[in-house]
Write a protein that holds these residues in place. Structure first.
Motif, PDB file in Angstrom:
ATOM      1  N   ARG A  88      45.183  40.715  51.023  1.00  0.00           N
ATOM      2  CA  ARG A  88      46.565  41.207  51.149  1.00  0.00           C
ATOM      3  C   ARG A  88      46.668  42.629  51.664  1.00  0.00           C
ATOM      4  O   ARG A  88      47.624  42.980  52.341  1.00  0.00           O
ATOM      5  CB  ARG A  88      47.272  41.150  49.793  1.00  0.00           C
ATOM      6  N   GLY A  89      45.747  43.477  51.298  1.00  0.00           N
ATOM      7  CA  GLY A  89      45.986  44.880  51.618  1.00  0.00           C
ATOM      8  C   GLY A  89      44.734  45.680  51.868  1.00  0.00           C
ATOM      9  O   GLY A  89      43.617  45.180  51.841  1.00  0.00           O
ATOM     10  N   GLU A  90      44.975  46.943  52.107  1.00  0.00           N
ATOM     11  CA  GLU A  90      43.906  47.868  52.430  1.00  0.00           C
ATOM     12  C   GLU A  90      43.222  48.362  51.160  1.00  0.00           C
ATOM     13  O   GLU A  90      43.861  48.874  50.254  1.00  0.00           O
ATOM     14  CB  GLU A  90      44.473  49.057  53.198  1.00  0.00           C
ATOM     15  N   VAL A  91      41.926  48.188  51.111  1.00  0.00           N
ATOM     16  CA  VAL A  91      41.103  48.669  50.011  1.00  0.00           C
ATOM     17  C   VAL A  91      39.974  49.476  50.638  1.00  0.00           C
ATOM     18  O   VAL A  91      39.363  49.044  51.605  1.00  0.00           O
ATOM     19  CB  VAL A  91      40.534  47.492  49.170  1.00  0.00           C
ATOM     20  N   ASP A  92      39.713  50.651  50.085  1.00  0.00           N
ATOM     21  CA  ASP A  92      38.661  51.510  50.611  1.00  0.00           C
ATOM     22  C   ASP A  92      37.332  51.313  49.893  1.00  0.00           C
ATOM     23  O   ASP A  92      36.272  51.496  50.484  1.00  0.00           O
ATOM     24  CB  ASP A  92      39.067  52.984  50.498  1.00  0.00           C
ATOM     25  N   ILE A  93      37.408  50.976  48.593  1.00  0.00           N
ATOM     26  CA  ILE A  93      36.199  50.817  47.774  1.00  0.00           C
ATOM     27  C   ILE A  93      36.439  49.688  46.771  1.00  0.00           C
ATOM     28  O   ILE A  93      37.531  49.575  46.208  1.00  0.00           O
ATOM     29  CB  ILE A  93      35.885  52.117  46.993  1.00  0.00           C
ATOM     30  N   LEU A  94      35.417  48.873  46.549  1.00  0.00           N
ATOM     31  CA  LEU A  94      35.465  47.833  45.519  1.00  0.00           C
ATOM     32  C   LEU A  94      34.467  48.177  44.431  1.00  0.00           C
ATOM     33  O   LEU A  94      33.305  48.462  44.730  1.00  0.00           O
ATOM     34  CB  LEU A  94      35.124  46.468  46.129  1.00  0.00           C
ATOM     35  N   ILE A  95      34.934  48.170  43.187  1.00  0.00           N
ATOM     36  CA  ILE A  95      34.050  48.312  42.028  1.00  0.00           C
ATOM     37  C   ILE A  95      34.090  46.976  41.310  1.00  0.00           C
ATOM     38  O   ILE A  95      35.164  46.509  40.924  1.00  0.00           O
ATOM     39  CB  ILE A  95      34.508  49.437  41.082  1.00  0.00           C
ATOM     40  N   THR A  96      32.930  46.343  41.139  1.00  0.00           N
ATOM     41  CA  THR A  96      32.889  45.033  40.499  1.00  0.00           C
ATOM     42  C   THR A  96      31.853  44.969  39.393  1.00  0.00           C
ATOM     43  O   THR A  96      30.776  45.548  39.506  1.00  0.00           O
ATOM     44  CB  THR A  96      32.624  43.916  41.531  1.00  0.00           C
ATOM     45  N   ASP A  97      32.221  44.250  38.348  1.00  0.00           N
ATOM     46  CA  ASP A  97      31.279  43.933  37.280  1.00  0.00           C
ATOM     47  C   ASP A  97      30.325  42.875  37.820  1.00  0.00           C
ATOM     48  O   ASP A  97      30.693  42.085  38.697  1.00  0.00           O
ATOM     49  CB  ASP A  97      32.048  43.408  36.070  1.00  0.00           C
ATOM     50  N   LEU A 119      32.899  47.714  53.890  1.00  0.00           N
ATOM     51  CA  LEU A 119      33.545  48.066  52.624  1.00  0.00           C
ATOM     52  C   LEU A 119      32.494  48.431  51.586  1.00  0.00           C
ATOM     53  O   LEU A 119      31.654  47.604  51.226  1.00  0.00           O
ATOM     54  CB  LEU A 119      34.401  46.904  52.107  1.00  0.00           C
ATOM     55  N   PRO A 120      32.513  49.663  51.074  1.00  0.00           N
ATOM     56  CA  PRO A 120      31.560  50.043  50.038  1.00  0.00           C
ATOM     57  C   PRO A 120      31.859  49.307  48.729  1.00  0.00           C
ATOM     58  O   PRO A 120      33.006  49.256  48.287  1.00  0.00           O
ATOM     59  CB  PRO A 120      31.772  51.544  49.857  1.00  0.00           C
ATOM     60  N   VAL A 121      30.815  48.747  48.131  1.00  0.00           N
ATOM     61  CA  VAL A 121      30.940  48.018  46.874  1.00  0.00           C
ATOM     62  C   VAL A 121      30.030  48.676  45.849  1.00  0.00           C
ATOM     63  O   VAL A 121      28.834  48.855  46.096  1.00  0.00           O
ATOM     64  CB  VAL A 121      30.572  46.528  47.034  1.00  0.00           C
ATOM     65  N   ILE A 122      30.617  49.040  44.711  1.00  0.00           N
ATOM     66  CA  ILE A 122      29.855  49.612  43.600  1.00  0.00           C
ATOM     67  C   ILE A 122      29.768  48.536  42.527  1.00  0.00           C
ATOM     68  O   ILE A 122      30.791  48.012  42.081  1.00  0.00           O
ATOM     69  CB  ILE A 122      30.544  50.870  43.035  1.00  0.00           C
ATOM     70  N   VAL A 123      28.555  48.197  42.115  1.00  0.00           N
ATOM     71  CA  VAL A 123      28.340  47.178  41.092  1.00  0.00           C
ATOM     72  C   VAL A 123      28.081  47.877  39.770  1.00  0.00           C
ATOM     73  O   VAL A 123      27.253  48.790  39.690  1.00  0.00           O
ATOM     74  CB  VAL A 123      27.145  46.264  41.467  1.00  0.00           C
ATOM     75  N   ILE A 124      28.827  47.459  38.734  1.00  0.00           N
ATOM     76  CA  ILE A 124      28.594  47.994  37.388  1.00  0.00           C
ATOM     77  C   ILE A 124      28.257  46.817  36.467  1.00  0.00           C
ATOM     78  O   ILE A 124      28.774  45.717  36.645  1.00  0.00           O
ATOM     79  CB  ILE A 124      29.813  48.774  36.841  1.00  0.00           C
ATOM     80  N   THR A 125      27.377  47.055  35.517  1.00  0.00           N
ATOM     81  CA  THR A 125      26.990  45.972  34.627  1.00  0.00           C
ATOM     82  C   THR A 125      26.430  46.492  33.311  1.00  0.00           C
ATOM     83  O   THR A 125      25.834  47.560  33.263  1.00  0.00           O
ATOM     84  CB  THR A 125      25.953  45.043  35.292  1.00  0.00           C
ATOM     85  N   ALA A 126      26.642  45.705  32.262  1.00  0.00           N
ATOM     86  CA  ALA A 126      26.041  45.983  30.960  1.00  0.00           C
ATOM     87  C   ALA A 126      24.709  45.263  30.848  1.00  0.00           C
ATOM     88  O   ALA A 126      23.949  45.475  29.910  1.00  0.00           O
ATOM     89  CB  ALA A 126      26.976  45.529  29.842  1.00  0.00           C
ATOM     90  N   HIS A 127      24.432  44.382  31.798  1.00  0.00           N
ATOM     91  CA  HIS A 127      23.224  43.555  31.771  1.00  0.00           C
ATOM     92  C   HIS A 127      22.290  43.964  32.898  1.00  0.00           C
ATOM     93  O   HIS A 127      21.821  43.128  33.667  1.00  0.00           O
ATOM     94  CB  HIS A 127      23.604  42.071  31.907  1.00  0.00           C
ATOM     95  N   GLY A 128      22.047  45.252  32.980  1.00  0.00           N
ATOM     96  CA  GLY A 128      21.256  45.772  34.085  1.00  0.00           C
ATOM     97  C   GLY A 128      19.772  45.532  33.933  1.00  0.00           C
ATOM     98  O   GLY A 128      19.222  45.611  32.840  1.00  0.00           O
ATOM     99  N   SER A 129      19.147  45.202  35.036  1.00  0.00           N
ATOM    100  CA  SER A 129      17.694  45.075  35.103  1.00  0.00           C
ATOM    101  C   SER A 129      17.278  45.488  36.500  1.00  0.00           C
ATOM    102  O   SER A 129      18.102  45.601  37.411  1.00  0.00           O
ATOM    103  CB  SER A 129      17.262  43.633  34.815  1.00  0.00           C
ATOM    104  N   VAL A 130      15.993  45.683  36.675  1.00  0.00           N
ATOM    105  CA  VAL A 130      15.491  46.066  37.987  1.00  0.00           C
ATOM    106  C   VAL A 130      15.772  44.949  38.989  1.00  0.00           C
ATOM    107  O   VAL A 130      16.171  45.209  40.121  1.00  0.00           O
ATOM    108  CB  VAL A 130      13.977  46.386  37.913  1.00  0.00           C
ATOM    109  N   ASP A 131      15.595  43.698  38.560  1.00  0.00           N
ATOM    110  CA  ASP A 131      15.827  42.564  39.461  1.00  0.00           C
ATOM    111  C   ASP A 131      17.277  42.494  39.937  1.00  0.00           C
ATOM    112  O   ASP A 131      17.529  42.273  41.125  1.00  0.00           O
ATOM    113  CB  ASP A 131      15.458  41.239  38.770  1.00  0.00           C
ATOM    114  N   THR A 132      18.240  42.663  39.014  1.00  0.00           N
ATOM    115  CA  THR A 132      19.649  42.595  39.420  1.00  0.00           C
ATOM    116  C   THR A 132      20.025  43.785  40.297  1.00  0.00           C
ATOM    117  O   THR A 132      20.807  43.638  41.231  1.00  0.00           O
ATOM    118  CB  THR A 132      20.598  42.513  38.207  1.00  0.00           C
TER     119      THR A 132
END
Length: 166
Positions: A88-97, A119-132
């Protein structure tokens, strides 16, 4: 408020502040002003950030944090709704779980890469590992942050992502 614009014509602007030669438009009305206003938003380092996270409290915290830092933020609860907003619209950055019901953050990242590779995407997670982390960065994530995150770390990641978008 009635003031002449730069071309000398008179016009009425609601929610605007007259600064002698031009208007300072409130962030809520920038998109109504067209491409020139979107360009102004980019020139002032104000980013339109889309947040996709299934945790309501974290969406509120991220939205408040980004707005406090001068950005505009929209929050949705899953990857499917994030794709709808991106369409639908203009997004400059996506932050996703990373882990969300319906569509994971990694799946969302891959779909976003197909539609908009810049589009820059920042991934955030509580289940972080080196593989992910490696998987997310290989898929094109601009940054990878583990929860609980430091607010300065997130702000720095958004600034870095905003610079990538320019």
């Amino acid at each position: 408020m009635l003031r002449p614009d730069v071309s000398g014509q008179e016009r009425v602007e609601k929610s605007a502040l007259w600064l002698g030669r031009h208007y300072l438009i409130s962030p809520a009305h920038r998109d109504l002003m067209g491409p020139k206003a979107r360009l102004n938003r980019r020139m002032t380092n104000v980013a339109q950030v889309l947040i996709a996270d299934d945790e309501a409290n974290l969406r509120k915290v991220l939205t408040a944090l980004l707005k406090q830092d001068g950005h505009e933020a929209t929050a949705v609860e899953d990857g499917i709704k994030a794709l709808e907003v991106l369409e639908r619209g203009e997004v400059d950055i996506l932050i996703t779980d990373l882990r969300m019901p319906g569509m994971t953050g990694l799946e969302l990242l891959k779909k976003v890469r197909q539609r908009d590779p810049t589009l820059p995407v920042i991934v955030i997670t509580a289940h972080g590992s080196v593989d992910t982390a490696v998987s997310a960065l290989k898929a094109g994530a601009a940054d990878y942050i583990t929860k609980p995150f430091d607010k300065d770390e997130l702000k720095q990641a958004v600034r870095k992502a905003s610079a990538l978008r320019e």
